[in-house]
Design an enzyme around this catalytic site. Structure first.
Site, PDB file in Angstrom:
ATOM      1  CE1 TYR A  52      49.000  54.311  25.487  1.00  0.00           C
ATOM      2  CE2 TYR A  52      47.949  56.278  24.571  1.00  0.00           C
ATOM      3  CZ  TYR A  52      48.029  54.900  24.678  1.00  0.00           C
ATOM      4  OH  TYR A  52      47.145  54.110  23.982  1.00  0.00           O
TER       5      TYR A  52
ATOM      6  CE  LYS B 162      50.438  52.886  22.383  1.00  0.00           C
ATOM      7  NZ  LYS B 162      50.575  51.466  21.970  1.00  0.00           N
TER       8      LYS B 162
END
Length: 235
Positions: free
Chosen positions: A143, A147
């Site tokens: 994640y 990002k």
């Protein structure tokens, strides 16, 4: 006559659906891009989960050509993405890294390419960053990796010669936690007063789309919520 035109990437998710509803209430024409249709949108471009990066891009570009013709839109708002945890020792580590990359980075680069062709001069591009990815994310490496790549893309799009139309503002929003039904389900004991509401984000996008209080292009905008009040803090 509509008040304007926007395209929402991820228009069927919790935040995307809130954005579509908000802009429709403001008399905007709204197109969406997602795996499934949003019935409130004027046009839906459906991409296949099984399609690779370039195939998804081709589907989006051809769908926008068919929907818009020679017209341009005021904003591309990408709120696509998801969450998966895990560190380097997790069994599903590489699978989750791939999933996070496809959800956030594929959609963001496709958004950038679409904006280079279909966005008005002086338009808006927003991408889905995340506040935790400013630092290390050992419990959710895939994640954070995805990002952080979106953050870098945003900074690149904010520079001259990025390929976007003249005067474009490209920004990423970096929420900590959004107040979605799924987050409430899985984090039912959390302090909801620190979560950012979907309505706040939708109205923020509307303000920026209409040229009000836009941050400088390339900005990473943290959404910091405390006691049910959200502040914008530049990263």
């Amino acid at each position: 006559m509509s008040a304007g035109k926007i395209v929402v990437y991820g228009g069927r998710g919790a935040l995307g659906a809130a954005v579509v509803k908000h802009f429709k209430a403001k008399d905007f024409w709204v197109g969406t891009i997602d795996l499934v249709a949003n019935d409130e949108a004027d046009v839906n471009i459906i991409v296949s989960r099984e399609a690779n990066w370039s195939a998804q891009a081709d589907k989006v570009i051809s769908g926008l050509e068919a929907a818009l013709g020679s017209e341009k839109v005021d904003a591309f708002i990408n709120v696509a993405g998801g969450w998966a945890g895990g560190n380097a020792g997790s069994k599903e580590f590489l699978k989750n890294c791939e999933l996070m990359w496809s959800q956030s980075v594929w959609s963001s680069t496709i958004t950038a390419q679409a904006a280079s062709r279909f966005l008005k001069e002086g338009g808006l591009v927003t991408l889905p960053g995340a506040q935790p990815a400013i630092n290390g994310t050992p419990g959710m490496i895939g994640y954070g990796l995805a990002k952080a790549a979106v953050h870098q893309l945003t900074k690149s799009l904010g520079e001259d010669k990025s390929g976007l139309p003249k005067g474009t503002t490209a920004v990423a929003i970096l929420p900590v936690t959004l107040d979605t039904p799924m987050n409430r389900k899985w984090m039912s004991s959390a302090d909801f007063s620190t979560w950012t509401t979907l309505e706040f984000v939708a109205e923020l996008f509307h303000k920026w789309t209409t040229g009000s209080d836009r941050p400088s292009s390339g900005s990473l905008v943290q959404l910091i919520t405390k006691d049910d009040k959200t502040e914008l803090v530049m990263a």
